[in-house]
Write a protein that holds these residues in place. Structure first.
Motif, PDB file in Angstrom:
ATOM      1  N   GLU A   1     -14.855 -18.550  60.077  1.00 20.67           N
ATOM      2  CA  GLU A   1     -15.350 -17.247  59.621  1.00 20.67           C
ATOM      3  C   GLU A   1     -15.297 -17.151  58.085  1.00 20.67           C
ATOM      4  OE1 GLU A   1     -13.847 -12.675  59.977  1.00 20.67           O
ATOM      5  OE2 GLU A   1     -13.919 -13.834  61.848  1.00 20.67           O
ATOM      6  N   GLN A   2     -14.232 -17.668  57.476  1.00 18.74           N
ATOM      7  CA  GLN A   2     -14.130 -17.670  56.016  1.00 18.74           C
ATOM      8  C   GLN A   2     -15.206 -18.568  55.394  1.00 18.74           C
ATOM      9  OE1 GLN A   2     -10.104 -18.719  54.986  1.00 18.74           O
ATOM     10  NE2 GLN A   2      -9.254 -16.851  55.862  1.00 18.74           N
ATOM     11  N   LEU A   3     -15.481 -19.706  56.008  1.00 18.78           N
ATOM     12  CA  LEU A   3     -16.529 -20.598  55.504  1.00 18.78           C
ATOM     13  C   LEU A   3     -17.909 -19.957  55.664  1.00 18.78           C
ATOM     14  CD1 LEU A   3     -15.085 -23.966  56.834  1.00 18.78           C
ATOM     15  CD2 LEU A   3     -15.268 -23.267  54.432  1.00 18.78           C
ATOM     16  N   CYS A   4     -18.115 -19.251  56.756  1.00 19.15           N
ATOM     17  CA  CYS A   4     -19.370 -18.495  56.920  1.00 19.15           C
ATOM     18  C   CYS A   4     -19.473 -17.413  55.851  1.00 19.15           C
ATOM     19  CB  CYS A   4     -19.447 -17.872  58.318  1.00 19.15           C
ATOM     20  SG  CYS A   4     -19.687 -19.047  59.659  1.00 19.15           S
ATOM     21  N   GLY A   5     -18.356 -16.775  55.532  1.00 23.74           N
ATOM     22  CA  GLY A   5     -18.332 -15.778  54.463  1.00 23.74           C
ATOM     23  C   GLY A   5     -18.687 -16.391  53.122  1.00 23.74           C
ATOM     24  N   TYR A   6     -18.192 -17.604  52.869  1.00 26.59           N
ATOM     25  CA  TYR A   6     -18.548 -18.308  51.632  1.00 26.59           C
ATOM     26  C   TYR A   6     -20.061 -18.524  51.580  1.00 26.59           C
ATOM     27  CZ  TYR A   6     -19.084 -22.032  48.203  1.00 26.59           C
ATOM     28  OH  TYR A   6     -19.500 -22.773  47.130  1.00 26.59           O
ATOM     29  N   PHE A   7     -20.642 -19.013  52.688  1.00 30.65           N
ATOM     30  CA  PHE A   7     -22.085 -19.236  52.743  1.00 30.65           C
ATOM     31  C   PHE A   7     -22.830 -17.923  52.492  1.00 30.65           C
ATOM     32  CE2 PHE A   7     -26.252 -19.605  54.486  1.00 30.65           C
ATOM     33  CZ  PHE A   7     -26.627 -20.924  54.310  1.00 30.65           C
ATOM     34  N   ASP A   8     -22.447 -16.874  53.211  1.00 24.67           N
ATOM     35  CA  ASP A   8     -23.120 -15.578  53.084  1.00 24.67           C
ATOM     36  C   ASP A   8     -23.036 -15.035  51.663  1.00 24.67           C
ATOM     37  OD1 ASP A   8     -23.762 -15.684  55.791  1.00 24.67           O
ATOM     38  OD2 ASP A   8     -22.056 -14.427  56.391  1.00 24.67           O
ATOM     39  N   ASP A   9     -21.866 -15.180  51.035  1.00 27.41           N
ATOM     40  CA  ASP A   9     -21.683 -14.706  49.663  1.00 27.41           C
ATOM     41  C   ASP A   9     -22.573 -15.481  48.693  1.00 27.41           C
ATOM     42  OD1 ASP A   9     -20.289 -13.056  47.642  1.00 27.41           O
ATOM     43  OD2 ASP A   9     -19.433 -14.980  47.025  1.00 27.41           O
ATOM     44  N   LEU A  10     -22.609 -16.805  48.846  1.00 27.00           N
ATOM     45  CA  LEU A  10     -23.462 -17.625  47.980  1.00 27.00           C
ATOM     46  C   LEU A  10     -24.929 -17.266  48.169  1.00 27.00           C
ATOM     47  CD1 LEU A  10     -23.514 -19.919  45.887  1.00 27.00           C
ATOM     48  CD2 LEU A  10     -23.664 -21.525  47.800  1.00 27.00           C
ATOM     49  N   LEU A  11     -25.343 -17.079  49.417  1.00 25.87           N
ATOM     50  CA  LEU A  11     -26.724 -16.690  49.708  1.00 25.87           C
ATOM     51  C   LEU A  11     -27.054 -15.338  49.087  1.00 25.87           C
ATOM     52  CD1 LEU A  11     -29.392 -17.273  51.206  1.00 25.87           C
ATOM     53  CD2 LEU A  11     -28.367 -16.171  53.224  1.00 25.87           C
ATOM     54  N   GLU A  12     -26.156 -14.390  49.224  1.00 20.92           N
ATOM     55  CA  GLU A  12     -26.381 -13.054  48.651  1.00 20.92           C
ATOM     56  C   GLU A  12     -26.479 -13.117  47.123  1.00 20.92           C
ATOM     57  OE1 GLU A  12     -24.168  -8.721  48.246  1.00 20.92           O
ATOM     58  OE2 GLU A  12     -23.630 -10.015  49.936  1.00 20.92           O
ATOM     59  N   GLN A  13     -25.574 -13.868  46.488  1.00 12.31           N
ATOM     60  CA  GLN A  13     -25.631 -14.006  45.037  1.00 12.31           C
ATOM     61  C   GLN A  13     -26.950 -14.653  44.596  1.00 12.31           C
ATOM     62  OE1 GLN A  13     -22.078 -15.271  42.795  1.00 12.31           O
ATOM     63  NE2 GLN A  13     -21.080 -15.356  44.803  1.00 12.31           N
ATOM     64  N   ALA A  14     -27.381 -15.672  45.326  1.00 12.18           N
ATOM     65  CA  ALA A  14     -28.645 -16.338  44.993  1.00 12.18           C
ATOM     66  C   ALA A  14     -29.811 -15.374  45.129  1.00 12.18           C
ATOM     67  CB  ALA A  14     -28.854 -17.560  45.892  1.00 12.18           C
ATOM     68  N   CYS A  15     -29.822 -14.602  46.208  1.00  9.06           N
ATOM     69  CA  CYS A  15     -30.928 -13.678  46.458  1.00  9.06           C
ATOM     70  C   CYS A  15     -30.949 -12.510  45.472  1.00  9.06           C
ATOM     71  CB  CYS A  15     -30.884 -13.169  47.896  1.00  9.06           C
ATOM     72  SG  CYS A  15     -31.235 -14.450  49.124  1.00  9.06           S
ATOM     73  N   ASN A  16     -29.853 -12.297  44.764  1.00 16.20           N
ATOM     74  CA  ASN A  16     -29.821 -11.263  43.727  1.00 16.20           C
ATOM     75  C   ASN A  16     -30.369 -11.764  42.399  1.00 16.20           C
ATOM     76  OD1 ASN A  16     -28.806  -9.200  45.315  1.00 16.20           O
ATOM     77  ND2 ASN A  16     -26.679  -9.786  44.949  1.00 16.20           N
ATOM     78  N   CYS A  17     -30.684 -13.048  42.331  1.00 15.76           N
ATOM     79  CA  CYS A  17     -31.295 -13.629  41.130  1.00 15.76           C
ATOM     80  C   CYS A  17     -32.816 -13.575  41.270  1.00 15.76           C
ATOM     81  CB  CYS A  17     -30.837 -15.077  40.945  1.00 15.76           C
ATOM     82  SG  CYS A  17     -29.060 -15.223  40.625  1.00 15.76           S
TER      83      CYS A  17
END
Length: 192
Positions: A131-147
């Protein structure tokens, strides 16, 4: 076995995880090559649309030096895999149905899965860590999509193929490294 060490058996473990995935596959790998991409492209055809996501680097020098493949990215884009580009990426993470995670040194290349000496951990039945690794993926994806620049599609890949061909034709032994990159430029958080 909830945690398994992968060294010489990356391909078998990842191949089985692809075969058994039924909901989603999410991968982070800076380098992509055709043999590995074929696994994801073939699996994307049988999973729900939009559930296969790849976060990778999109750096011209990587394509010039053939450490990553635009043809592999083309195959993935044509198979419906969502491709997100992130600058400075070095993470290697494989998530299958948000229940199995593989994290370690192996890129999504033939060398990473078969030829190189790699070390990773495969986690099953480790829901809190996965779940923490999925959170890492989701956070990275969200940060990327904010660019403003992050999505890689067929048009961008085809344009990059032309530019790489041009660079290769003009390159000689004294050529300097091509620093051109496309993708989300995610900043490091301040050091406290």
């Amino acid at each position: 076995m909830p945690i398994e060490i992968l060294s010489f058996n990356h391909y078998n473990a990842i191949h089985d995880a692809f075969k058994n995935a039924s909901n989603n596959i999410r991968i982070i790998s800076p380098f992509i090559k055709p043999n590995a991409a074929k696994l994801l492209a073939n699996t994307a055809d049988r999973l729900p649309q939009g559930t296969c996501i790849l976060i990778t680097r999109f750096a011209r020098e990587d394509f010039i030096n053939a450490v990553s493949s635009l043809n592999a990215l083309s195959e993935l884009a044509e198979a419906g895999v969502r491709i997100i580009a992130v600058k400075r990426l070095h993470t290697k993470l494989y998530l299958f149905d948000d229940t199995i995670a593989i994290v370690g040194s192996a890129n999504f290349t033939h060398g990473g899965l078969v030829g190189n000496l790699e070390l990773s951990l495969m986690l099953k039945d480790e829901s809190e860590t996965v779940e923490q690794l999925c959170g890492y993926f989701d956070d990275l994806l969200e940060q990327a999509c904010n660019c403003t620049e992050y999505e890689v599609d067929i048009t961008r890949i085809e344009k990059e193929k032309e530019l790489v061909r041009k660079c290769l034709n003009e390159r000689n032994k004294t050529s300097v490294k091509n620093e051109t990159q496309y993708g989300a430029d995610i900043k490091d958080p301040p050091i406290e």
